[in-house]
Motif scaffolding. Structure first.
Motif, PDB file in Angstrom:
ATOM      1  N   ILE A 123      47.992  29.257  33.061  1.00 46.61           N
ATOM      2  CA  ILE A 123      48.145  28.406  31.880  1.00 46.61           C
ATOM      3  C   ILE A 123      48.219  26.951  32.338  1.00 46.61           C
ATOM      4  O   ILE A 123      48.607  26.645  33.459  1.00 46.61           O
ATOM      5  N   GLY A 124      47.861  26.084  31.413  1.00 43.45           N
ATOM      6  CA  GLY A 124      47.956  24.666  31.710  1.00 43.45           C
ATOM      7  C   GLY A 124      47.027  24.185  32.810  1.00 43.45           C
ATOM      8  O   GLY A 124      47.355  23.231  33.510  1.00 43.45           O
ATOM      9  N   LYS A 125      45.875  24.842  32.980  1.00 49.16           N
ATOM     10  CA  LYS A 125      44.948  24.445  34.040  1.00 49.16           C
ATOM     11  C   LYS A 125      44.065  23.298  33.550  1.00 49.16           C
ATOM     12  O   LYS A 125      42.847  23.426  33.422  1.00 49.16           O
ATOM     13  N   LYS A 126      44.688  22.171  33.297  1.00 55.26           N
ATOM     14  CA  LYS A 126      43.949  21.029  32.788  1.00 55.26           C
ATOM     15  C   LYS A 126      43.449  20.155  33.929  1.00 55.26           C
ATOM     16  O   LYS A 126      43.972  20.186  35.027  1.00 55.26           O
ATOM     17  N   LYS A 127      42.411  19.390  33.625  1.00 58.08           N
ATOM     18  CA  LYS A 127      41.812  18.511  34.621  1.00 58.08           C
ATOM     19  C   LYS A 127      41.654  17.115  34.048  1.00 58.08           C
ATOM     20  O   LYS A 127      41.633  16.920  32.832  1.00 58.08           O
ATOM     21  N   ASP A 128      41.561  16.157  34.962  1.00 56.88           N
ATOM     22  CA  ASP A 128      41.257  14.780  34.590  1.00 56.88           C
ATOM     23  C   ASP A 128      39.767  14.546  34.794  1.00 56.88           C
ATOM     24  O   ASP A 128      39.232  14.810  35.864  1.00 56.88           O
ATOM     25  N   LEU A 129      39.116  14.056  33.757  1.00 55.34           N
ATOM     26  CA  LEU A 129      37.687  13.757  33.813  1.00 55.34           C
ATOM     27  C   LEU A 129      37.506  12.276  33.539  1.00 55.34           C
ATOM     28  O   LEU A 129      37.899  11.783  32.483  1.00 55.34           O
ATOM     29  N   SER A 130      36.950  11.562  34.506  1.00 56.84           N
ATOM     30  CA  SER A 130      36.669  10.135  34.313  1.00 56.84           C
ATOM     31  C   SER A 130      35.161   9.929  34.312  1.00 56.84           C
ATOM     32  O   SER A 130      34.449  10.450  35.162  1.00 56.84           O
ATOM     33  N   ILE A 131      34.693   9.174  33.331  1.00 53.21           N
ATOM     34  CA  ILE A 131      33.255   8.956  33.130  1.00 53.21           C
ATOM     35  C   ILE A 131      33.007   7.468  32.974  1.00 53.21           C
ATOM     36  O   ILE A 131      33.697   6.791  32.202  1.00 53.21           O
ATOM     37  N   GLU A 188      25.135  17.659  32.372  1.00 55.73           N
ATOM     38  CA  GLU A 188      24.803  17.170  31.026  1.00 55.73           C
ATOM     39  C   GLU A 188      25.423  15.803  30.773  1.00 55.73           C
ATOM     40  O   GLU A 188      24.812  14.946  30.110  1.00 55.73           O
ATOM     41  N   LEU A 189      26.620  15.579  31.290  1.00 55.76           N
ATOM     42  CA  LEU A 189      27.248  14.268  31.134  1.00 55.76           C
ATOM     43  C   LEU A 189      26.476  13.197  31.889  1.00 55.76           C
ATOM     44  O   LEU A 189      26.327  12.062  31.410  1.00 55.76           O
ATOM     45  N   ARG A 190      25.935  13.538  33.058  1.00 59.06           N
ATOM     46  CA  ARG A 190      25.155  12.589  33.847  1.00 59.06           C
ATOM     47  C   ARG A 190      23.903  12.162  33.099  1.00 59.06           C
ATOM     48  O   ARG A 190      23.494  10.990  33.156  1.00 59.06           O
ATOM     49  N   CYS A 191      23.278  13.108  32.425  1.00 58.78           N
ATOM     50  CA  CYS A 191      22.075  12.768  31.650  1.00 58.78           C
ATOM     51  C   CYS A 191      22.414  11.817  30.495  1.00 58.78           C
ATOM     52  O   CYS A 191      21.621  10.956  30.134  1.00 58.78           O
ATOM     53  N   ARG A 192      23.637  11.962  29.960  1.00 55.18           N
ATOM     54  CA  ARG A 192      24.047  11.165  28.808  1.00 55.18           C
ATOM     55  C   ARG A 192      24.537   9.771  29.214  1.00 55.18           C
ATOM     56  O   ARG A 192      24.346   8.810  28.465  1.00 55.18           O
ATOM     57  N   ASN A 193      25.148   9.658  30.403  1.00 53.65           N
ATOM     58  CA  ASN A 193      25.728   8.352  30.781  1.00 53.65           C
ATOM     59  C   ASN A 193      24.839   7.563  31.744  1.00 53.65           C
ATOM     60  O   ASN A 193      25.291   6.600  32.357  1.00 53.65           O
ATOM     61  N   GLY A 194      23.589   7.986  31.895  1.00 51.45           N
ATOM     62  CA  GLY A 194      22.667   7.243  32.748  1.00 51.45           C
ATOM     63  C   GLY A 194      22.926   7.442  34.228  1.00 51.45           C
ATOM     64  O   GLY A 194      22.640   6.560  35.037  1.00 51.45           O
ATOM     65  N   ASN A 195      23.476   8.598  34.590  1.00 53.10           N
ATOM     66  CA  ASN A 195      23.740   8.961  35.981  1.00 53.10           C
ATOM     67  C   ASN A 195      24.733   8.015  36.663  1.00 53.10           C
ATOM     68  O   ASN A 195      24.691   7.823  37.880  1.00 53.10           O
ATOM     69  N   LEU A 196      25.644   7.446  35.867  1.00 56.57           N
ATOM     70  CA  LEU A 196      26.711   6.639  36.446  1.00 56.57           C
ATOM     71  C   LEU A 196      27.826   7.558  36.946  1.00 56.57           C
ATOM     72  O   LEU A 196      27.778   8.775  36.786  1.00 56.57           O
ATOM     73  N   GLU A 197      28.841   6.963  37.526  1.00 51.20           N
ATOM     74  CA  GLU A 197      29.896   7.735  38.203  1.00 51.20           C
ATOM     75  C   GLU A 197      30.660   8.657  37.247  1.00 51.20           C
ATOM     76  O   GLU A 197      31.039   8.266  36.145  1.00 51.20           O
ATOM     77  N   ILE A 198      30.878   9.907  37.699  1.00 51.13           N
ATOM     78  CA  ILE A 198      31.697  10.886  36.990  1.00 51.13           C
ATOM     79  C   ILE A 198      32.618  11.537  38.019  1.00 51.13           C
ATOM     80  O   ILE A 198      32.177  11.882  39.118  1.00 51.13           O
ATOM     81  N   MET A 199      33.877  11.703  37.670  1.00 54.17           N
ATOM     82  CA  MET A 199      34.812  12.365  38.568  1.00 54.17           C
ATOM     83  C   MET A 199      35.656  13.364  37.782  1.00 54.17           C
ATOM     84  O   MET A 199      36.165  13.048  36.708  1.00 54.17           O
ATOM     85  N   CYS A 200      35.790  14.570  38.326  1.00 55.08           N
ATOM     86  CA  CYS A 200      36.609  15.618  37.718  1.00 55.08           C
ATOM     87  C   CYS A 200      37.605  16.104  38.768  1.00 55.08           C
ATOM     88  O   CYS A 200      37.209  16.496  39.865  1.00 55.08           O
ATOM     89  N   ALA A 201      38.890  16.073  38.423  1.00 53.92           N
ATOM     90  CA  ALA A 201      39.926  16.453  39.381  1.00 53.92           C
ATOM     91  C   ALA A 201      41.055  17.149  38.652  1.00 53.92           C
ATOM     92  O   ALA A 201      41.177  17.065  37.425  1.00 53.92           O
ATOM     93  N   VAL A 202      41.893  17.856  39.415  1.00 58.85           N
ATOM     94  CA  VAL A 202      43.070  18.516  38.845  1.00 58.85           C
ATOM     95  C   VAL A 202      43.950  17.456  38.222  1.00 58.85           C
ATOM     96  O   VAL A 202      44.199  16.395  38.813  1.00 58.85           O
ATOM     97  N   ALA A 203      44.435  17.727  37.022  1.00 53.89           N
ATOM     98  CA  ALA A 203      45.239  16.767  36.285  1.00 53.89           C
ATOM     99  C   ALA A 203      46.500  16.427  37.053  1.00 53.89           C
ATOM    100  O   ALA A 203      47.196  17.300  37.562  1.00 53.89           O
ATOM    101  N   ALA A 204      46.815  15.139  37.157  1.00 52.95           N
ATOM    102  CA  ALA A 204      48.020  14.698  37.846  1.00 52.95           C
ATOM    103  C   ALA A 204      49.212  14.810  36.913  1.00 52.95           C
ATOM    104  O   ALA A 204      49.084  14.747  35.696  1.00 52.95           O
ATOM    105  N   ASP A 205      50.402  14.993  37.513  1.00 57.19           N
ATOM    106  CA  ASP A 205      51.625  15.070  36.730  1.00 57.19           C
ATOM    107  C   ASP A 205      52.105  13.704  36.280  1.00 57.19           C
ATOM    108  O   ASP A 205      52.885  13.594  35.360  1.00 57.19           O
TER     109      ASP A 205
END
Length: 211
Positions: A123-131, A188-205
């Motif tokens: 449970i609570g397996k959330k992530k931080d996604l920065s686009i 799919e996000l890369r195609c939408r944002n023009g292949n700019l930086e995307i980062m996905c990581a385990v959500a910080a406390d």
């Protein structure tokens, strides 16, 4: 009542053992620093000695320990679980300092086991996604269809401008659907944002000031 040498040695040994249990339990799959683990392991015996020095008067002992809070230590801010672990270590020290060893044992073991069990629960397996997106895109709804396809939860946490205002950096708190593929989401996000930086990581406390 005067403290005998046997009582002091026995209570100190109990505090050290229970401190180690707490330290390893709260380090389970958490990757805490060595400094924090040492703090959890040694805090019970420190609190125990303070309580014994004031002859078991908990009110006086807490007042003495509170004086140490006036000292400001330079350290990384802790998470909610870090605070819980520190309070547990202090509670165990209070119990051993007043010679309630059975209570200290039950408290340390029960809470440590519960921490491990809750850590293992899926449970609570959330992530931080920065686009990163160009300023020409309307970030309020540009990814809505993609998020609906792959995510069960999504919350926009922060928006930051960068590169002289020509780019936006968006930070989301997300949770993937059970059968969702993270790589396909990012593609799919890369195609939408023009292949700019995307980062996905385990959500910080704790909330970071920048990303």
């Amino acid at each position: 009542a005067a403290i005998t040498t046997n009582e002091f040695v026995f209570c100190t040994a109990a505090s050290l053992v229970l401190g180690l249990i707490i330290a390893f339990a709260f380090n389970f799959r958490q990757k805490k620093t060595k400094s924090f683990m040492m703090t959890l392991a040694l805090l019970p015996v420190i609190v125990q000695v303070v309580i014994m020095l004031v002859n078991g008067n908990i009110g006086t002992g807490v007042a003495v320990m509170g004086a140490f809070s006036l000292v400001r230590f330079r350290s990384v801010p802790g998470s909610a679980m870090d605070i819980c672990a520190i309070f547990l270590s202090m509670a165990v020290g209070l119990a051993t300092g007043t010679n309630h060893l059975a209570l200290a044992l039950m408290l340390a073991v029960c809470v440590s086991l519960l921490n491990i069990i809750y850590t293992l629960l899926p449970i609570g397996k959330k992530k931080d996604l920065s686009i990163t997106i160009p300023e020409s895109l309307d970030y309020t709804e540009v990814f809505d269809d993609i998020f609906e396809k792959y995510l069960s939860e999504c919350e926009l946490v922060s928006v930051k401008t960068t590169n002289m205002g020509s780019l936006f950096k968006l930070r989301y708190r997300i949770e993937l659907k059970g059968d969702a593929n993270e790589k396909k989401l990012i593609d799919e996000l890369r195609c939408r944002n023009g292949n700019l930086e995307i980062m996905c990581a385990v959500a910080a406390d704790i909330e970071e000031q920048s990303f």
